[in-house]
Design a protein around this motif. Structure first.
Motif, PDB file in Angstrom:
ATOM      1  N   SER A 158       7.457  -2.183 -12.561  1.00 49.88           N
ATOM      2  CA  SER A 158       6.488  -1.563 -11.733  1.00 49.88           C
ATOM      3  C   SER A 158       5.670  -0.757 -12.261  1.00 49.88           C
ATOM      4  O   SER A 158       5.577  -0.310 -12.750  1.00 49.88           O
ATOM      5  CB  SER A 158       8.113  -1.158 -11.239  1.00 49.88           C
ATOM      6  N   LEU A 159       4.448  -1.009 -11.402  1.00 50.13           N
ATOM      7  CA  LEU A 159       3.643   0.136 -11.492  1.00 50.13           C
ATOM      8  C   LEU A 159       2.860  -0.113 -10.156  1.00 50.13           C
ATOM      9  O   LEU A 159       2.482  -0.678  -9.554  1.00 50.13           O
ATOM     10  CB  LEU A 159       2.268  -0.742 -12.596  1.00 50.13           C
ATOM     11  N   ALA A 160       2.065   1.814 -10.127  1.00 50.19           N
ATOM     12  CA  ALA A 160       0.686   1.486  -9.353  1.00 50.19           C
ATOM     13  C   ALA A 160      -1.250   1.130 -10.412  1.00 50.19           C
ATOM     14  O   ALA A 160      -0.842   1.929 -11.095  1.00 50.19           O
ATOM     15  CB  ALA A 160       1.045   2.965  -9.248  1.00 50.19           C
ATOM     16  N   LEU A 161      -1.075   1.030  -8.791  1.00 51.66           N
ATOM     17  CA  LEU A 161      -2.617   0.638  -9.295  1.00 51.66           C
ATOM     18  C   LEU A 161      -3.760   1.054  -8.619  1.00 51.66           C
ATOM     19  O   LEU A 161      -3.640   1.101  -6.924  1.00 51.66           O
ATOM     20  CB  LEU A 161      -2.942  -0.819  -9.042  1.00 51.66           C
ATOM     21  N   PRO A 162      -4.593   1.449  -8.977  1.00 49.11           N
ATOM     22  CA  PRO A 162      -5.307   1.942  -7.512  1.00 49.11           C
ATOM     23  C   PRO A 162      -6.161   1.013  -6.694  1.00 49.11           C
ATOM     24  O   PRO A 162      -6.540  -0.119  -7.099  1.00 49.11           O
ATOM     25  CB  PRO A 162      -7.205   2.505  -9.085  1.00 49.11           C
ATOM     26  N   VAL A 163      -6.134   1.632  -5.434  1.00 48.18           N
ATOM     27  CA  VAL A 163      -7.126   0.545  -4.351  1.00 48.18           C
ATOM     28  C   VAL A 163      -8.576   0.591  -4.928  1.00 48.18           C
ATOM     29  O   VAL A 163      -8.749  -0.765  -4.329  1.00 48.18           O
ATOM     30  CB  VAL A 163      -6.989   1.663  -3.229  1.00 48.18           C
ATOM     31  N   SER A 164      -9.213   1.243  -5.375  1.00 52.16           N
ATOM     32  CA  SER A 164     -11.107   0.728  -5.758  1.00 52.16           C
ATOM     33  C   SER A 164     -11.107   0.166  -6.353  1.00 52.16           C
ATOM     34  O   SER A 164     -12.072  -1.074  -6.931  1.00 52.16           O
ATOM     35  CB  SER A 164     -11.260   2.710  -6.761  1.00 52.16           C
ATOM     36  N   LEU A 195       0.932  -1.143  -0.252  1.00 52.86           N
ATOM     37  CA  LEU A 195       0.011   0.397   0.303  1.00 52.86           C
ATOM     38  C   LEU A 195       0.586   1.408   0.181  1.00 52.86           C
ATOM     39  O   LEU A 195       2.090   1.552   0.741  1.00 52.86           O
ATOM     40  CB  LEU A 195      -0.646   0.133   1.175  1.00 52.86           C
ATOM     41  N   THR A 196       1.133   2.141  -0.622  1.00 49.65           N
ATOM     42  CA  THR A 196       1.432   2.997  -1.391  1.00 49.65           C
ATOM     43  C   THR A 196       0.941   4.228  -0.679  1.00 49.65           C
ATOM     44  O   THR A 196       2.083   4.992   0.341  1.00 49.65           O
ATOM     45  CB  THR A 196       1.808   3.871  -2.841  1.00 49.65           C
ATOM     46  N   ASN A 197       0.114   4.392  -0.282  1.00 53.00           N
ATOM     47  CA  ASN A 197      -1.119   5.676   0.088  1.00 53.00           C
ATOM     48  C   ASN A 197      -2.370   4.965   0.440  1.00 53.00           C
ATOM     49  O   ASN A 197      -2.841   4.076  -0.384  1.00 53.00           O
ATOM     50  CB  ASN A 197      -0.949   7.216  -0.535  1.00 53.00           C
ATOM     51  N   ALA A 198      -3.796   6.370   0.143  1.00 54.71           N
ATOM     52  CA  ALA A 198      -4.953   5.926   0.922  1.00 54.71           C
ATOM     53  C   ALA A 198      -5.422   5.385  -0.535  1.00 54.71           C
ATOM     54  O   ALA A 198      -6.619   4.507  -0.633  1.00 54.71           O
ATOM     55  CB  ALA A 198      -5.707   6.939   1.480  1.00 54.71           C
ATOM     56  N   THR A 199      -5.233   5.794  -1.893  1.00 55.68           N
ATOM     57  CA  THR A 199      -5.655   5.148  -3.263  1.00 55.68           C
ATOM     58  C   THR A 199      -4.796   4.713  -4.246  1.00 55.68           C
ATOM     59  O   THR A 199      -5.451   4.695  -4.875  1.00 55.68           O
ATOM     60  CB  THR A 199      -5.674   7.044  -3.759  1.00 55.68           C
ATOM     61  N   GLY A 215      -7.788   4.999   4.119  1.00 57.02           N
ATOM     62  CA  GLY A 215      -7.930   4.473   2.989  1.00 57.02           C
ATOM     63  C   GLY A 215      -9.454   3.065   3.989  1.00 57.02           C
ATOM     64  O   GLY A 215     -10.056   3.469   4.168  1.00 57.02           O
ATOM     65  N   ASP A 216      -8.983   2.405   2.569  1.00 53.05           N
ATOM     66  CA  ASP A 216      -9.533   1.306   2.609  1.00 53.05           C
ATOM     67  C   ASP A 216      -9.352   0.087   3.619  1.00 53.05           C
ATOM     68  O   ASP A 216      -9.516  -1.125   3.988  1.00 53.05           O
ATOM     69  CB  ASP A 216     -10.221   0.679   1.703  1.00 53.05           C
ATOM     70  N   TYR A 217      -7.766   0.199   4.105  1.00 54.41           N
ATOM     71  CA  TYR A 217      -6.791  -0.090   5.034  1.00 54.41           C
ATOM     72  C   TYR A 217      -6.544   0.002   5.984  1.00 54.41           C
ATOM     73  O   TYR A 217      -6.917   1.421   6.705  1.00 54.41           O
ATOM     74  CB  TYR A 217      -5.692  -0.445   4.181  1.00 54.41           C
TER      75      TYR A 217
END
Length: 531
Positions: free
Chosen positions: A386-392, A314-318, A486-488
């Motif tokens: 390597s990539l960033a994924l939306p938490v949603s 988890l990088t941040n809330a999103t 966020g969701d975590y």
């Protein structure tokens, strides 16, 4: 990894896992497959470092590690009782090194090396089998199939390893008890004695010289797995100390080799291919002689495409960050002409009519050409992403497409129809985890929807009396829930990480979800960072 139905070996019933269509990732045997095939290049396990070159033991002049690894497997297996299914290759030799029938430094020397790779998923017994496969294969011998799933003994077994002073009838009975015929006995001893020799320090009564560095070799090419042990015996030029010792009572090889009027020895000497084939067969059966309670896999084969997840956090809330590698089985003429693209399935469909790019590009690794190799012709190319994924939306699984750039031809990999699964319910937080002195902190991000308790299951190593091989006990560190992101929710697990257990593994478990087989080395020696 293809698996066939239950097989029957000549040494009795060989329990083999029931048939499955093909390898499915992740597997609890992935670590053993890595140890078998990743010997050199960009990413390597380097198990063969202990037997390179084949002429020596890197830390002990006069000793030869490759021969010692083979000897360890034989002595561990030799006391098997085929009638009861007790014994066999189960690493009980670790408790038996003080016995006269197990004289010498070979066994503790073997464990001194294999302990570097010992873990909750790589048993000492499987590592003995692996060491035999690589010792033979790295020194000019055949490829011996490696099955895994051996279970380590918790105490020493019965006496009964053959010794030089015993007569032929005694040796026949010992091998028969273990499920081997007279012809098997001859082949196993000859193949086992194509490398190495007898040490004066351990057996001065045979070598007639008790100096530590004195070794009388079994044949003239003691570091090469070849038929010389047989051809030199038959043509009368052998210097094998167990054939030509002045005290004929100690000439066990002489008696064993002639036990069928030299029929088997003549077959072994007939040509190198026959020697290699016969030795591969008898050594396969030797290392697959296991307790009847143990079920082995079918032989490990290089996995055509295998993912390695470096970070799923988890990088941040999103957003969640996913970093990893793809190991692709390739060849020298294809390695630079292939590209890997991943396509993922979101955990949750995007809201409304928005579109989501589910393609993950990978880049060929460049250091050392991004290639790794094994000793049996395996060649792998690594592709990184390597990539960033939306938490949603996150990710549930992915598939892989390999494209030949020159032709446009594609090959699809879908993990036997399952997709390569990823579970974002529990995420290991590397930046927030640390080790300071002997105190370790493990932090996980767990979805707030999870009501189960969260624990770290640490496979702690501890010294065992009478053996160099450590024991492993799983210790649970209970989680404490902290801040929400966020969701975590962030969950912290703390425990004392003793120095001798720095190199071990742990799982993070929350109900039915887990992150498994993380290495404690990832904790490093650093301060825990705030989220």
């Amino acid at each position: 990894m293809k698996v066939s139905a239950l097989a029957v070996a000549q040494v009795g019933l060989l329990n083999v896992l029931p048939a499955t269509a093909e390898y499915v990732w992740p597997s609890k045997h992935d670590a053993m497959e890595d140890l078998l095939v990743l010997q050199g290049g960009y990413i390597r396990e380097g198990f063969i470092d202990g037997i390179t070159p084949c002429t020596r033991n890197p830390s002990a002049p006069g000793r030869q590690t490759a021969a010692e690894w083979i000897r360890t497997a034989f002595h561990d297996m030799a006391t098997f009782d085929n009638a009861t299914g007790v014994g066999g290759l189960d690493a009980s030799i670790q408790f038996e090194t003080g016995r006269a029938e197990n004289a010498g430094d070979a066994f503790n020397g073997t464990f001194g090396f294999t302990n570097n790779y010992y873990s909750i998923r790589t048993s000492a017994a499987d590592l003995i089998a692996l060491s035999t496969v690589l010792a033979v294969g790295n020194c000019g011998g055949p490829k011996i199939p490696l099955r895994v799933g051996r279970v380590d003994a918790t105490e020493g077994g019965v006496l009964g390893v053959p010794e030089p002073q015993q007569d032929l009838d005694t040796h026949k009975k010992m091998f028969a008890k273990a499920g081997f015929s007279t012809e098997d006995m001859i082949a196993m001893v000859a193949c086992g004695h194509t490398m190495g020799g007898v040490h004066g320090k351990t057996f001065p009564e045979i070598t007639e010289n008790n100096t530590e560095s004195n070794v009388v070799h079994f044949d003239s090419t003691e570091a090469t797995f070849d038929p010389k042990v047989a051809t030199e015996y038959l043509d009368g030029t052998t210097q094998n100390p167990l054939v030509v010792a002045h005290n004929d009572t100690l000439n066990s090889d002489k008696r064993i080799f002639a036990a069928d009027n030299n029929v088997t020895m003549k077959a072994l000497a007939s040509d190198p291919k026959t020697f290699q084939s016969m030795c591969a067969d008898i050594f396969e059966r030797m290392i697959d002689t296991v307790p009847s309670t143990v079920t082995l896999t079918e032989p490990l084969e290089p996995t055509p495409l295998k993912p390695y997840i470096i970070s799923f956090t988890l990088t941040n809330a999103t957003h969640i960050t996913l970093t990893g590698r793809i190991r692709l089985l390739t060849s020298s003429d294809r390695s630079e002409d292939e590209r890997v693209t991943l396509t993922y399935t979101p955990r949750t469909a995007p809201a409304g009519n928005s579109t989501l790019n589910t393609t993950i590009a990978t880049d060929p690794a460049s250091f050392k050409s991004g290639l790794s190799n094994g000793i049996f012709g395996e060649l792998f190319k690594w592709h990184e992403f390597s990539l960033a994924l939306p938490v949603s939306t996150s990710i549930k699984s992915f598939t892989a497409t390999v494209t030949r750039v020159s032709t446009g031809a594609t090959t699809q990999y879908d993990n036997a129809g399952h997709g390569y699964p990823l579970d974002d319910t529990v995420l290991y937080q590397d930046r927030q985890s640390c080790r300071i002195d002997n105190d370790a902190t493990i932090v996980a991000a767990v979805r707030k929807s999870v009501n189960a308790s969260v624990v770290a299951k640490v496979a702690r190593k501890f010294p065992k009396q009478g053996t160099l091989v450590p024991g492993i006990e799983v210790e649970e560190w209970k989680g404490t829930v902290g801040e929400e992101v966020g969701d975590y929710k962030l969950v912290t697990m703390k425990g004392q990480q003793l120095p001798e257990t720095y190199s071990t593994q742990f799982d993070i478990v929350a109900g039915d979800s887990s992150v498994e087989y993380l290495d404690t080395n990832v904790l490093g020696s650093k301060d825990c960072q705030a989220f």
